[in-house]
Design an enzyme around this catalytic site. Structure first.
Site, PDB file in Angstrom:
ATOM      1  CG  HIS A  20      -1.935   0.998   1.340  1.00 50.74           C
ATOM      2  ND1 HIS A  20      -1.680   2.283   1.746  1.00 50.74           N
ATOM      3  CD2 HIS A  20      -3.261   0.942   1.099  1.00 50.74           C
ATOM      4  CE1 HIS A  20      -2.812   2.976   1.738  1.00 50.74           C
ATOM      5  NE2 HIS A  20      -3.785   2.189   1.354  1.00 50.74           N
ATOM      6  CG  ASP A  44       0.115  -2.522   5.962  1.00 51.35           C
ATOM      7  OD1 ASP A  44       0.085  -1.904   4.892  1.00 51.35           O
ATOM      8  OD2 ASP A  44      -0.864  -2.581   6.744  1.00 51.35           O
ATOM      9  CD  GLN A 103      -7.480  -4.384   4.108  1.00 49.37           C
ATOM     10  OE1 GLN A 103      -8.450  -5.040   4.485  1.00 49.37           O
ATOM     11  NE2 GLN A 103      -7.605  -3.133   3.709  1.00 49.37           N
ATOM     12  CE  LYS A 120      -7.589   0.155   6.092  1.00 50.57           C
ATOM     13  NZ  LYS A 120      -8.360   0.552   4.914  1.00 50.57           N
ATOM     14  CB  CYS A 149      -3.506   3.271  -1.598  1.00 57.19           C
ATOM     15  SG  CYS A 149      -4.574   4.631  -1.255  1.00 57.19           S
TER      16      CYS A 149
HETATM   17  C1  LIG Z   1      -2.861  -2.824   3.484  1.00 58.81           C
HETATM   18  C2  LIG Z   1      -3.134  -1.402   3.909  1.00 58.81           C
HETATM   19  N1  LIG Z   1      -2.145  -0.690   4.504  1.00 58.81           N
HETATM   20  C3  LIG Z   1      -2.345   0.581   4.927  1.00 58.81           C
HETATM   21  C4  LIG Z   1      -3.561   1.210   4.743  1.00 58.81           C
HETATM   22  C5  LIG Z   1      -3.724   2.630   5.242  1.00 58.81           C
HETATM   23  O1  LIG Z   1      -4.651   2.646   6.294  1.00 58.81           O
HETATM   24  P1  LIG Z   1      -5.108   4.088   6.873  1.00 58.81           P
HETATM   25  O2  LIG Z   1      -3.878   4.727   7.419  1.00 58.81           O
HETATM   26  O3  LIG Z   1      -6.125   3.751   7.938  1.00 58.81           O
HETATM   27  O4  LIG Z   1      -5.694   4.814   5.712  1.00 58.81           O
HETATM   28  C6  LIG Z   1      -4.614   0.506   4.133  1.00 58.81           C
HETATM   29  C7  LIG Z   1      -5.946   1.180   3.906  1.00 58.81           C
HETATM   30  N2  LIG Z   1      -6.548   0.707   2.691  1.00 58.81           N
HETATM   31  C8  LIG Z   1      -7.509   1.357   2.058  1.00 58.81           C
HETATM   32  C9  LIG Z   1      -8.062   2.548   2.327  1.00 58.81           C
HETATM   33  O5  LIG Z   1      -9.030   2.746   1.347  1.00 58.81           O
HETATM   34  N3  LIG Z   1      -9.054   1.699   0.468  1.00 58.81           N
HETATM   35  C10 LIG Z   1      -8.131   0.823   0.886  1.00 58.81           C
HETATM   36  O6  LIG Z   1      -7.861  -0.249   0.347  1.00 58.81           O
HETATM   37  C11 LIG Z   1      -4.399  -0.827   3.712  1.00 58.81           C
HETATM   38  O7  LIG Z   1      -5.377  -1.552   3.138  1.00 58.81           O
END
Ligand SMILES: Cc1ncc(COP(=O)(O)O)c(CNc2co[nH]c2=O)c1O
Length: 413
Positions: free
Chosen positions: A124, A201, A204, A227, A370
């Site tokens: 990501h 990371d 998910q 999430k 992303c």
């Molecule tokens: C694997 C992964 N890493 C990092 C992030 C960043 O998370 P945040 O700091 O809470 O934004 C996301 C968010 N993924 C997504 C956010 O919107 N669509 C997505 O797939 C993610 O899916």
């Protein structure tokens, strides 16, 4: 047929009762953000109604009540991922900020000229860009491993790419685009053998399965509340105690100090050292409530149910003509998360997502998720993505697939 977990649980989520253009909402964009159960919404309301106060150092009743609730949330996170101590949990705004904290603190201290940061091409942007910034500053470089023919990150290539120059391995646990689940324990063993640290990371994975940081033996782990049924505006960094203790502050301000003199300050011990200013108190408490809620259902039960949904989604989607799903086919060895990124021949994914929303009430995502390096790896700019959570049902998958078939017909006239 027994009632599924999704059917049992979905009444906890008021938002799912909505209609979109007169159609029942079918929310399949959970990899972007999850919905919130009444239990979490109540925790947020109760906090502001009866416990709101600023935390730490207050001697009055409300401040002590808020502080206890805030620190209890930290302990719930520590228990949830089996951290050895609650001081290994640092609250951040989200996973992105947690990665930036490690890049700007641990990275600035430990990366030097010629050092390598090893990533997969499926990372990501939040796991890539902070390392590009700090690598440029320190004269280090980023090295990527590609995918196997089965479209999962090539861990044999990762093993071979490790060397004494590798200082850090940054990898997802579950890809938000491929749905692949990586063998983190092996990656950590290989990385530690060359003296590299591992940042996982887990955005998910933490919402969907048991994650045990001591079993995985990762050095850092990041995740986001939104999430995993929690509010936005809060996430966390897990870091091994000895690493956090060695790291300089990321942001300066109140709370993170021990003493402030005119020309220098001494700093608090972790985690406070990394929590400058008034924290997102309600959000932390909301995340704690989300963890209570998920644990009440049981992460194994959630994971087992989502594996059923994952296979059902994958095989339903790949049965639609002209649909190309990215990532591995589920098998005994490789199991997928309940998400599929896909494209339909000669139809732009955003057109697909737009019609699914406008005509059928189905919410999926379209774009690069992303993960532009990964999309470029596949030779495409964008894809559509359906991503499920434990409150979704097979009937919703059927509705999505039927709507997709109709949408494809519409564009094929
Ligand atoms: C694997 C992964 N890493 C990092 C992030 C960043 O998370 P945040 O700091 O809470 O934004 C996301 C968010 N993924 C997504 C956010 O919107 N669509 C997505 O797939 C993610 O899916």
């Amino acid at each position: 047929e027994s009632t599924s977990l999704g059917e049992i649980i979905r009444s906890d989520f008021p938002i799912l009762r909505q209609k979109v253009n007169g159609r029942d909402l079918v929310y399949l964009d959970n990899a972007a953000t999850s919905q919130k159960p009444n239990y979490v919404l109540k925790a947020l309301k109760d906090y502001y109604e009866s416990s709101n106060s600023n935390v730490h150092r207050g001697v009055h009743y409300l401040s002590q009540k808020a502080t206890t609730a805030y620190e209890n949330a930290r302990e719930k996170i520590a228990d949830f991922i089996n951290a050895s101590d609650h001081t290994e949990i640092v609250f951040t705004r989200n996973a992105t900020e947690a990665i930036n904290l490690v890049a700007n603190s641990w990275g600035d201290l430990n990366l030097g000229f010629g050092d390598e940061i090893l990533l997969t091409v499926a990372e990501h942007h939040s796991a890539i860009v902070p390392w590009q910034i700090v690598a440029k500053k320190k004269g280090a470089s980023l090295k990527y491993i590609g995918l196997t023919a089965g479209e999962v990150p090539d861990i044999e290539q990762l093993k071979k790419a490790l060397s004494k120059k590798t200082k850090l391995v940054v990898t997802h646990h579950v890809s938000n685009t491929l749905g692949s689940v990586l063998p983190i324990e092996d990656i950590v063993i290989w990385s530690h053998e060359v003296g590299a640290r591992v940042l996982l990371d887990a955005c998910q994975s933490v919402p969907h399965m048991m994650v045990d940081v001591q079993k995985l033996n990762v050095d850092f782990l990041v995740a986001s509340s939104h999430k995993m049924c929690g509010p936005t505006g809060i996430g966390f960094l897990y870091g091994k105690s000895n690493l956090l203790s060695s790291m300089p502050p990321f942001l300066g301000g109140g709370e993170m100090i021990s003493d402030v003199f005119q020309d220098y300050s001494t700093y608090a011990e972790p985690p406070s050292r990394f929590e400058a200013g008034t924290p997102a108190i309600a959000e932390a408490i909301g995340l704690g409530a989300a963890i209570e809620y998920l644990s009440g259902i049981g992460m194994q039960r959630i994971h087992d149910y989502e594996r059923e949904l994952a296979d059902y989604l994958y095989y339903s989607l790949t049965s639609v003509p002209n649909v190309r799903v990215y990532g591995p086919a589920p098998s005994e060895i490789i199991h997928r998360a309940a998400l599929c990124s896909f494209n339909v021949e000669n139809i732009h994914p955003t057109d697909i997502a737009t019609i699914l929303n406008e005509e059928y009430g189905v919410a999926i995502r379209s774009g690069h998720h992303c993960a532009q390096p990964l999309h470029r790896y596949f030779g495409v700019n964008a894809s559509a993505r359906a991503s499920l959570y434990f409150y979704n049902t097979k009937e919703e998958v059927d509705h999505f697939i039927e709507a997709l078939r109709e949408t494809i017909k519409f564009f094929s006239i």
